[in-house]
Every structure is written in structure tokens, then in C-alpha cells.
Design a protein around this motif. Structure first.
Motif, PDB file in Angstrom:
ATOM      1  N   SER A   1       0.825  -1.213   0.000  1.00 53.59           N
ATOM      2  CA  SER A   1       0.000   0.000   0.000  1.00 53.59           C
ATOM      3  C   SER A   1       0.860   1.264   0.000  1.00 53.59           C
ATOM      4  N   GLN A   2       2.154   1.099   0.318  1.00 56.91           N
ATOM      5  CA  GLN A   2       3.074   2.231   0.320  1.00 56.91           C
ATOM      6  C   GLN A   2       3.724   2.365  -1.054  1.00 56.91           C
ATOM      7  N   THR A   3       3.954   3.595  -1.457  1.00 56.72           N
ATOM      8  CA  THR A   3       4.606   3.857  -2.729  1.00 56.72           C
ATOM      9  C   THR A   3       6.091   4.063  -2.495  1.00 56.72           C
ATOM     10  N   GLY A   4       6.906   3.355  -3.271  1.00 52.34           N
ATOM     11  CA  GLY A   4       8.347   3.461  -3.128  1.00 52.34           C
ATOM     12  C   GLY A   4       8.906   4.721  -3.770  1.00 52.34           C
ATOM     13  N   VAL A   5      10.192   4.883  -3.661  1.00 52.46           N
ATOM     14  CA  VAL A   5      10.863   6.071  -4.177  1.00 52.46           C
ATOM     15  C   VAL A   5      10.701   6.194  -5.685  1.00 52.46           C
ATOM     16  N   TYR A   6      10.656   5.066  -6.376  1.00 50.18           N
ATOM     17  CA  TYR A   6      10.582   5.101  -7.840  1.00 50.18           C
ATOM     18  C   TYR A   6       9.179   4.820  -8.367  1.00 50.18           C
ATOM     19  N   GLY A   7       8.182   4.892  -7.479  1.00 47.86           N
ATOM     20  CA  GLY A   7       6.800   4.861  -7.932  1.00 47.86           C
ATOM     21  C   GLY A   7       6.116   3.518  -7.884  1.00 47.86           C
ATOM     22  N   LYS A   8       6.853   2.453  -7.625  1.00 49.85           N
ATOM     23  CA  LYS A   8       6.243   1.130  -7.517  1.00 49.85           C
ATOM     24  C   LYS A   8       5.790   0.888  -6.082  1.00 49.85           C
ATOM     25  N   PRO A   9       4.948  -0.128  -5.847  1.00 45.93           N
ATOM     26  CA  PRO A   9       4.681  -0.512  -4.459  1.00 45.93           C
ATOM     27  C   PRO A   9       5.995  -0.790  -3.745  1.00 45.93           C
ATOM     28  N   ALA A  10       6.096  -0.365  -2.496  1.00 46.39           N
ATOM     29  CA  ALA A  10       7.378  -0.326  -1.795  1.00 46.39           C
ATOM     30  C   ALA A  10       8.177  -1.635  -1.858  1.00 46.39           C
ATOM     31  N   PRO A  11       7.599  -2.812  -1.604  1.00 51.52           N
ATOM     32  CA  PRO A  11       8.410  -4.033  -1.690  1.00 51.52           C
ATOM     33  C   PRO A  11       8.958  -4.279  -3.093  1.00 51.52           C
ATOM     34  N   GLU A  12       8.150  -3.985  -4.111  1.00 46.74           N
ATOM     35  CA  GLU A  12       8.617  -4.153  -5.488  1.00 46.74           C
ATOM     36  C   GLU A  12       9.700  -3.124  -5.812  1.00 46.74           C
ATOM     37  N   ASP A  13       9.515  -1.931  -5.306  1.00 47.25           N
ATOM     38  CA  ASP A  13      10.500  -0.871  -5.514  1.00 47.25           C
ATOM     39  C   ASP A  13      11.850  -1.275  -4.922  1.00 47.25           C
ATOM     40  N   PHE A  14      11.805  -1.827  -3.725  1.00 45.17           N
ATOM     41  CA  PHE A  14      13.012  -2.296  -3.041  1.00 45.17           C
ATOM     42  C   PHE A  14      13.706  -3.376  -3.863  1.00 45.17           C
ATOM     43  N   ALA A  15      12.930  -4.362  -4.342  1.00 51.89           N
ATOM     44  CA  ALA A  15      13.510  -5.463  -5.119  1.00 51.89           C
ATOM     45  C   ALA A  15      14.075  -4.966  -6.446  1.00 51.89           C
ATOM     46  N   ALA A  16      13.363  -4.038  -7.085  1.00 54.23           N
ATOM     47  CA  ALA A  16      13.832  -3.507  -8.366  1.00 54.23           C
ATOM     48  C   ALA A  16      15.127  -2.717  -8.178  1.00 54.23           C
ATOM     49  N   ASP A  17      15.219  -1.986  -7.083  1.00 54.17           N
ATOM     50  CA  ASP A  17      16.438  -1.213  -6.804  1.00 54.17           C
ATOM     51  C   ASP A  17      17.633  -2.140  -6.608  1.00 54.17           C
ATOM     52  N   LEU A  18      17.434  -3.234  -5.891  1.00 52.32           N
ATOM     53  CA  LEU A  18      18.523  -4.185  -5.674  1.00 52.32           C
ATOM     54  C   LEU A  18      18.959  -4.812  -6.991  1.00 52.32           C
ATOM     55  N   ALA A  19      17.993  -5.240  -7.806  1.00 53.99           N
ATOM     56  CA  ALA A  19      18.336  -5.827  -9.102  1.00 53.99           C
ATOM     57  C   ALA A  19      19.050  -4.818  -9.992  1.00 53.99           C
ATOM     58  N   HIS A  20      18.580  -3.596  -9.939  1.00 54.92           N
ATOM     59  CA  HIS A  20      19.155  -2.488 -10.701  1.00 54.92           C
ATOM     60  C   HIS A  20      20.650  -2.313 -10.389  1.00 54.92           C
ATOM     61  N   TRP A  21      20.995  -2.244  -9.106  1.00 57.13           N
ATOM     62  CA  TRP A  21      22.382  -1.997  -8.731  1.00 57.13           C
ATOM     63  C   TRP A  21      23.255  -3.236  -8.869  1.00 57.13           C
ATOM     64  N   ARG A  22      22.680  -4.394  -8.710  1.00 54.03           N
ATOM     65  CA  ARG A  22      23.460  -5.601  -8.982  1.00 54.03           C
ATOM     66  C   ARG A  22      23.886  -5.645 -10.440  1.00 54.03           C
ATOM     67  N   LYS A  23      22.985  -5.235 -11.306  1.00 51.99           N
ATOM     68  CA  LYS A  23      23.312  -5.215 -12.728  1.00 51.99           C
ATOM     69  C   LYS A  23      24.382  -4.166 -13.031  1.00 51.99           C
ATOM     70  N   VAL A  24      24.247  -2.990 -12.435  1.00 52.41           N
ATOM     71  CA  VAL A  24      25.228  -1.932 -12.676  1.00 52.41           C
ATOM     72  C   VAL A  24      26.610  -2.359 -12.187  1.00 52.41           C
ATOM     73  N   VAL A  25      26.665  -2.916 -10.986  1.00 52.03           N
ATOM     74  CA  VAL A  25      27.950  -3.338 -10.429  1.00 52.03           C
ATOM     75  C   VAL A  25      28.573  -4.419 -11.284  1.00 52.03           C
ATOM     76  N   ARG A  26      27.762  -5.416 -11.669  1.00 49.02           N
ATOM     77  CA  ARG A  26      28.283  -6.529 -12.461  1.00 49.02           C
ATOM     78  C   ARG A  26      28.701  -6.086 -13.860  1.00 49.02           C
ATOM     79  N   SER A  27      27.865  -5.290 -14.493  1.00 48.12           N
ATOM     80  CA  SER A  27      28.090  -4.970 -15.901  1.00 48.12           C
ATOM     81  C   SER A  27      28.988  -3.766 -16.137  1.00 48.12           C
ATOM     82  N   SER A  28      29.029  -2.850 -15.169  1.00 41.86           N
ATOM     83  CA  SER A  28      29.785  -1.615 -15.378  1.00 41.86           C
ATOM     84  C   SER A  28      30.914  -1.417 -14.389  1.00 41.86           C
ATOM     85  N   TYR A  29      30.585  -1.395 -13.098  1.00 40.18           N
ATOM     86  CA  TYR A  29      31.561  -0.942 -12.114  1.00 40.18           C
ATOM     87  C   TYR A  29      32.727  -1.908 -11.933  1.00 40.18           C
ATOM     88  N   LEU A  30      32.445  -3.207 -11.992  1.00 41.08           N
ATOM     89  CA  LEU A  30      33.528  -4.166 -11.782  1.00 41.08           C
ATOM     90  C   LEU A  30      34.385  -4.375 -13.019  1.00 41.08           C
TER      91      LEU A  30
END
Length: 844
Positions: A658-687
Motif C-alpha cells: 500500500s506504500q509507494t516506493g521512491v521510484y513509484g512502484k509498491p514499496a516491496p517491489e520498488d526495493f527489489a527492483a532497486d537491488l536488481a538495478h544496482w546488482r546489474k550496474v555493479v556486475r556490468s559496469s563498475y567491476l
């Protein structure tokens, strides 16, 4: 070979002969082009009409320029600019190319840069392939077929040369420090696609391409510098048998970034259901003011609309003129403000007093500064010249804190309260209270009065994360020692204001002879720990009053027993002084419900007003009251988090759909999407895509952390991350603590409470553009320069205009801009701080 399609239908001997002749003609033509560069302009006119028609056809075929990485990757939609840094002035032509494997896809295959040679080389190879297929279908007799094959092959090779020259004429970016090369990519970071990326990489004062592979979700793009003339490069494109040698310049470039463009947009960030720390603190001040029937003080105004582009040239930078010298912390060394204080009995002089105008001077480096010793060896010793202070070694030498040993400062791993080593002391605590369960139940720890932070440094061995805290006081450079060792620490004092952390977040609070007078002023300082401690969390106290019988110690112990009982803290363990350990420990546990509060005969300390927000922490005065424990099972603090490490990747139970996350999705989905987002960035770019040697990285700061996704994605690395939640952004810091990470509130319009040269890597995701409406950005970049160690890295992700301005400033600071990437209006910058310092000192 790429010139022959293994999936084609079986041809007749006659057609095979025709194809062979076409191939021979192509090779001869390649030699002719190499020896006759004057023929190239003619080729342009032969192919221009066909090229325009092909481009128009491609536009009709694809409405969206984003092409999935598993499909054909076509170069031509944007610019990736890189210069070789040879500085000899030879300009090699750029070329448009389509990369295909035999199934028309890039998945699992290598995309090879023009000029690198090999069987799959570029447009010329594909043109010959098409010419051979066309010959098969249309020719009726042997003579006509051979003639047509030769003609078509010649025209295809000329088209390849024309494409190269057209690309060169249509926008090859040229820098004055090297040879221009254009590669064009499409990259959609959210879907693993390439879409309109502009990449620039700079090695000091020379710009060049790295030889490393750029990985794009199932494909690899090998890019190597080509120190050849345009004619020779064109010959390579036509001749599939040519080979490419690796130059010494390529070997030197191996540490530079790859052509990786993992750009992520802001994703329409908003506050969602979160409030901000600024709003929480403002509301708290308002409520207190109304309670007292007084008007609250107005917060000081920030300069608005700051632009980083106002940076001066390198000759205009000056060194800070401060008595603190190389250890200058602007908000803790504000001598003018400290002199105006009416009293310092509550350590007001150790609190933050930031200058009205943030400084734009540079902090000098200590003479003979060297790159820090790498973790874990740095836990035991550091270079003396990096922190050239011996006062603490002389004052505390007999207590096993720090010792001078030649050109090193060594840390035996002990301290005042654990002379036999920190690990033995840590295990002593667990022996006294097995339920503490380091690294499982107890993950996030606050160490008050940390000394040189050996306690927190050795808790890493138990998979627990410690925020070490001590003031900048007569115990010279203790926090600076901790940071140089690679141990998390901040300079702060328990004085008159709340610490910059939310309520109910630390699993354990620890104090080993920390000299904090917990019992005075109605227990106000211990009540601040009560605010920070998670319900059911424990306070570990190993000061002399626990185990010594001197009159002062006995008096303090009696006062602490009364205070903790009145606070409903239960003493769950106590170990007395032994000859072997020479230390005693008392452990108190905070209640998990409010039953005890209601049953108290004495109502002191008082319970805080319901309107008092325990999460309001930015410039909020301390009060001698206790906040009620959350009892609603859906509210944060009512339940203990998941055991570590399960809590890292799981959304907290108190975030619901019922809560809206920082990026507009329901908060639990927003949290999961953020984690997937940064895992991809770290794996594909930063490392792999930034050219950073992660073995040199230990201290990391995420300057705008949101959910702490970057820190979570870096979990397997031997780094720790200070997650900063800015006061005007969604207050997600409780989420960060709930998942077993830590962080701090901060306003980047002010200086951070850390010593210079504290961090190896700073990461700023859409931070600078959000600061511009409130304060000038130039001082923030100067603060970044102060915080970063020499040779430290800065990664900035922001809108392109902001990134361009930041790049202008860091170049004026003589930083090495290693890479810039742009996609539409978004951009990323990776830069390395150098050892350069100006010589002129500012006037007071």
C-alpha cells in the motif's frame, strides 16, 4: 570465415567457382585500395546513394533505436569518442559497421572493433558476402557470372571504404590531445540494450581506448587502439586475413575503462510514501516550539542555484589557510564560531559549527604521502607519513592502542579494555551473552568512544558491521587512524544534539571506557542511546565502574544501576574483573514492549510526548525523555529483523504494497527492483567497465544511497560502504539499517564530519543536480576532493549538463577523467583524483 555463410543452401560447382573468383577479386581490390589512397574519394560517390537508401530502410524497419543485446548491434546511432593519445596527429578514419554472427545475433559472440582484423571483420566482409549471394541468384552463364561477381565484389569493397569516409565526415569528435575514433552504440540500461551512448575516456592528459573487453549482456566488444593510417585501416577492413598486433600503448591502457555504458536514468524518482529528514526535523522543531509557546528559529538559508561550471582554472586554486593544516574539517575546525560559544561544558566545542560559506580552498596533503596499505594488512599497520601523529602512541602506548615502528604506525589489536586483543574481547562478550550472536542476530553496531576502532575492525571477522564514533579531541587523530586502517568511523561527539541516525536501528551499542558521563543531566546521553537502540537490542559497557572498586567508580556504577532500572533496561549479563582478562563487562537490554514503562513507581526519566519523532535527527537538541517502544506488529521496531545475511536482500516486513516506493512502484517491489538495478550496474559496469582496480578500494561512500542497493550489490567485495541519505531526499535510512547495512543523515550543502583523505571511492547518483536549487555545487566538488584519498575514484551519474560541469571542475583540479558516458540527457563520469596540489595559500 565470415565471407561464407555455413547456413546457405548447397551451391553448384559453377556457383562455388564464381564465389571463389569474387573473393580473389575482393582481396586484389583491397591491395589496390591500400596502395592507392587517392582512389578513396571516388569510392564515396559510388556508394553514397546506396548508403542513404540502406539507412532509410533501417529506419523503417526499426521504430525504436534500442536493439536488444541478443540481436544484431548496429553502430550508427550515437558517438563513442576515444582518442589514442599518441599525440602524433595522425587521424584514423571512423567507420559504420554492423556486427553479426552466423545467425544474425551477437549473443555469445565477440563484436570486433574496426581495424582489428580477423574473419568477422566489419562491413567489407559483409559486403562481399552479400555480393557472393547476389551473384549466385542472378548469373546465367559462366563468363557473365564471373564478371558480375568481380564487379559486385569491387563495388561492395568500395562501399565499405565509402562508409568509413562518410562516418569520418559526419561527425567524428576530435580532441586536441589525441587521434579521434568514432564508435557508435545503442544502449538501454534498463533492458540490457544499447541506445545512443557517448563514451569518452581520458588517461591523464591523453585520451585513448582501453584494450579491455566491454561486456554487454551476452556479447563482448573488444576494443583496441589502432595506431595505423587511414589507408592501412581500410586495407584491414577489406582483408579478412590481416592480423592485429598489440602495442605497448595497449598494455599501458589496460587499467583504463572498457567501452561499457551501463547508464541508468533517474527513473522518475519521488518521495513516494517516505517523508524526508528535513521535514521530520523541521516538524520536530515546530512541535517543540509550540509546546514552549515560542517561535522556532529559522534555518539558515542556503545559496541557491549553484553551478559547478564557475570553477576557476588550476592556477586559481589555493590551499586552505587553517591551523588544522592537512587535517582540516571545515565544520569541526571553525575557530571563529567556537570562540563565540558561551560554554563548552557539554562538549559544544566538539560539535558541528559549519562556516556560513562553504570553503572552496583545497586541503594540503601531508609531505611524503603514499598510497595506503591495502586491507586486511592495513588493520595492523599504516604508513606513518599518511597520518604523521605520534601523540596518541605516546599517550596510549602502554595500553596497546598504537605504536610507532619505523615508517609505520602499528596497531597490536588491543585497547584499554582488551589488552589481549580485540577478538578475544569480542568472544568474551558472546560468552557472557550467547544471544548476541555476532554476525547473525547482531549485525549493525555503534561503537561510542571508539579510540582507534580496533573493536569495529575485528568485528569484520565476525561478519558484523560497526559504526565507530569519537570526537576530534585531545586523543589525537583516533578517527583518522581508524579510517586510514580501512575501518568505518566518523568524527562526532555526544554533546547537546542528537546523533545523525534514525531511531531504533542499532542492534548493539558498545562503549569500552569511552569516558562518556552517561548518568549526568538526567541521563540525557544514555537516553540518546536508548533512542538509537533497537527494541531488544543491547548496550555493552566495559568501563572501570563495572569491575573496579575505587570510590569514583563505585559512585558511577550505583548511578548507572539506578538510571538503567528507571529506563527499564534489564541487566542480562555481567562479568567481573579477572587476572587473565583484566576487564569486566555489563550488558543491558532495551525492553521490547511498554509494560515496564507503565508500571514504574517513579516517572523519571519521563516518556517523550507522542508528537516527538525519534527519527528526527538533523540539528535536533537532546531531551531527557524516552520514546515508547513500537508494539503494532506492522510498525518498524516491533519485530527483530531477519538473521543476517537473509535480511540484506529481503524487503523489511514493515514495507507493504500500500506504500509507494521512491521510484513509484509498491514499496516491496520498488526495493527489489532497486537491488536488481544496482546488482546489474555493479556486475556490468563498475567491476569491469570503469577501469577501477577494486583491490585498491576499501572505504566507499554512496553520497545519495536511497535503499542502499549499491552497498548490497558490493557485499562480496572486501569493501564497506557509508550510505548517506541526504536530508531533503526520501528518508530511507531506516530501510538501510533494517537490511544490515549502515549510514548517516547529511546535508551536502555542508562539510562532512570526516578527516581529509578518508575514502577510496565516492559515488554520487543524481546528487549534484538535486543540490543546485539549494546551494552552490562547486564547494561540494571541493568537499569531494577533500574526502577522497589521492588516486581515489569518483563516479557521478546525473543529467548530462551537470556531469559536464562536474567534469570541468575536476579537470581544473588536475584530475584524470577516465571515462564519460552519455545517453540522451543522462550521463556518467568516472574520474581519478591525482596528487596535484596548488602552491599558493589563501589569505584570511
Amino acid at each position: 570465415m565470415a565471407l561464407f555463410d555455413r547456413n546457405q543452401r548447397q551451391r553448384s560447382p559453377f556457383c562455388s567457382t564464381a564465389t571463389f573468383v569474387a573473393f580473389v577479386a575482393l582481396c586484389l581490390l583491397g591491395l589496390w585500395v591500400a596502395s592507392s589512397p587517392e582512389a578513396v574519394p571516388a569510392a564515396i560517390s559510388l556508394a553514397s546513394a546506396e548508403k542513404q537508401a540502406a539507412a532509410a530502410k533501417a529506419d523503417v524497419k526499426e521504430e525504436d533505436s534500442s536493439i536488444d543485446a541478443t540481436n544484431t548491434v548496429k553502430q550508427g546511432s550515437a558517438n563513442v569518442v576515444a582518442a589514442t593519445g599518441d599525440a602524433k596527429g595522425d587521424q584514423a578514419s571512423a567507420r559504420d559497421q554492423t556486427f553479426d554472427d552466423e545467425n544474425g545475433r551477437t549473443e555469445g559472440g565477440d563484436l570486433v572493433k574496426p581495424g582489428s582484423g580477423g574473419d568477422t571483420d566489419g562491413a567489407a566482409g559483409k559486403g562481399a558476402e552479400e555480393a557472393a549471394a547476389e551473384t549466385d541468384a542472378n548469373n546465367k552463364d559462366a563468363t557473365g557470372g564471373l564478371d558480375q561477381a568481380a564487379t559486385d565484389a569491387k563495388e561492395s569493397a568500395e562501399q565499405a571504404v565509402a562508409a568509413a569516409n562518410d562516418a569520418k565526415e559526419s561527425g567524428a569528435a576530435v580532441t586536441d590531445r589525441g587521434t579521434p575514433k568514432n564508435l557508435t552504440f545503442e544502449f538501454d540500461d534498463e533492458n540490457g540494450k544499447m541506445d545512443g551512448v557517448d563514451l569518452v575516456k581520458d588517461d591523464g592528459n591523453k585520451t585513448r581506448i582501453s584494450e579491455e573487453s566491454a561486456k554487454v549482456e551476452g556479447a563482448a566488444l573488444t576494443v583496441k587502439p589502432v595506431a595505423k593510417s587511414a589507408a592501412t585501416s581500410d586495407t584491414d577492413a577489406a582483408n579478412t586475413a590481416a592480423s592485429t598486433t598489440t602495442s605497448s600503448e595497449e598494455e599501458k591502457a589496460e587499467a583504463l575503462p572498457t567501452v561499457q555504458a551501463e547508464l541508468l536514468t533517474e527513473r522518475a524518482a519521488q518521495n513516494g510514501s517516505f517523508t524526508t529528514q528535513a521535514a521530520e526535523s523541521t516538524e520536530e522543531k515546530k512541535n517543540r516550539a509550540e509546546t514552549k509557546k515560542k517561535k522556532g528559529k529559522k534555518g539558515k538559508k542556503k545559496a541557491a542555484g549553484g553551478s559547478a561550471a564557475s570553477a576557476s582554472s588550476a592556477s586559481a586554486w589555493k590551499l586552505c589557510n587553517s591551523s588544522a593544516g592537512a587535517d582540516y574539517i571545515p565544520c569541526l575546525d571553525n575557530e571563529a564560531a567556537i570562540k563565540k560559544l558561551k560554554t563548552d561544558k557539554h562538549y559544544e566545542h566538539r560539535e558541528r559549527h559549519c562556516p556560513a560559506e562553504a570553503p572552496t580552498c583545497l586541503v594540503p596533503a601531508p609531505p611524503e604521502y603514499r598510497d595506503p596499505i591495502r586491507w586486511p594488512h592495513s588493520r595492523d599497520k599504516i604508513w606513518y607519513h599518511n597520518v604523521p601523529h605520534t601523540g596518541l602512541a605516546e599517550y596510549k602506548g602502554h595500553q596497546n592502542w598504537v605504536k610507532v615502528s619505523g615508517e609505520h604506525l602499528t596497531f597490536p589489536g588491543g585497547g584499554t579494555q582488551f589488552k589481549h586483543g580485540a577478538l578475544r574481547y569480542i568472544d568474551l562478550i558472546q560468552g557472557a551473552l550467547p544471544a548476541v550472536a555476532w554476525g547473525r542476530r547482531s549485525r549493525v553496531v555503534l561503537d561510542v568512544g571508539c579510540g582507534v576502532a580496533s573493536f569495529g575492525g575485528y568485528l569484520f571477522d565476525r561478519d558484523a558491521l560497526t559504526m565507530s564514533l569519537a570526537p576530534k579531541d585531545e586523543h589525537e587523530a583516533q578517527v583518522q587512524f581508524a579510517l586510514e586502517r580501512g575501518i568505518p568511523a566518523i568524527s562526532a561527539v555526544m554533546g547537546t544534539q542528537r546523533l545523525p541516525f534514525p531511531g531504533n536501528v542499532f542492534d548493539v551499542v558498545h562503549c569500552a571506557r569511552c569516558r562518556v558521563p552517561w548518568h549526568i543531566d538526567g541521563g540525557m546521553l544514555l537516553l540518546e542511546l536508548n533512542r538509537l537502540l533497537r527494541p531488544g537490542g543491547v548496550f555493552v559497557w566495559s568501563a572501570t565502574p563495572v569491575y573496579q572498586k575505587l570510590p569514583d567508580d563505585v559512585e558511577i556504577w550505583d548511578e548507572m544501576v539506578k538510571l538503567t532500572k528507571a529506563m527499564c533496561w534489564e541487566m542480562v549479563a555481567k562479568t567481573m574483573h579477572t587476572v587473565d582478562d583484566q576487564v569486566g563487562v555489563a550488558i543491558f537490554r532495551k525492553p521490547v514492549n511498554n509494560g515496564c514503562y507503565e508500571k514504574r513507581a517513579q516517572k523519571e526519566p519521563a516518556l517523550c510526548e507522542p508528537s516527538d519523532d525519534p527519527n528526527a535527527a538533523w540539528n535536533i537538541k537532546l531531551r531527557a525523555c524516552m520514546h515508547r517502544v513500537p508494539e503494532d506488529p506492522s510498525v518498524r521496531g516491533a519485530r527483530w529483523p531477519e538473521p543476517w545475511p537473509a535480511r540484506l536482500g529481503k524487503a523489511p516486513y514493515w514495507l507493504d504494497s500500500s506504500q509507494t516506493g521512491v521510484y513509484g512502484k509498491p514499496a516491496p517491489e520498488d526495493f527489489a527492483a532497486d537491488l536488481a538495478h544496482w546488482r546489474k550496474v555493479v556486475r556490468s559496469s563498475y567491476l569491469t567497465g570503469t577501469g577501477i582496480d577494486w583491490k585498491t578500494i576499501r572505504n566507499v561512500m554512496d553520497m545519495r544511497a536511497v535503499y542502499g542497493g549499491l552497498a548490497a550489490a558490493l557485499r562480496e567485495m572486501k569493501v564497506w560502504v557509508m550510505n548517506v541519505v541526504t536530508i531533503d531526499s526520501p528518508d530511507t535510512l531506516p530501510v538501510i539499517y533494517e537490511r544490515g547495512l549502515f549510514g548517516i543523515y547529511h546535508d551536502w550543502c555542508e562539510s562532512f564530519s570526516t578527516y581529509p583523505r578518508s575514502y577510496d571511492l565516492l559515488h554520487a547518483d543524481h546528487l549534484f543536480s538535486k543540490l543546485m536549487p539549494r546551494c552552490k555545487v562547486l564547494p561540494v566538488v571541493v568537499e569531494v576532493d577533500r574526502i577522497l584519498r589521492p588516486n581515489g575514484k569518483l563516479i557521478v551519474r546525473d543529467d548530462k549538463a551537470t556531469v559536464d560541469e562536474i567534469q570541468s571542475v575536476v579537470r581544473s583540479l588536475q584530475w584524470e577523467v577516465r571515462m564519460t558516458v552519455s545517453k540522451n540527457k543522462e550521463a556518467m563520469l568516472c574520474a581519478r583524483k591525482t596528487t596535484w596540489r596548488p602552491t599558493e595559500v589563501e589569505t584570511r
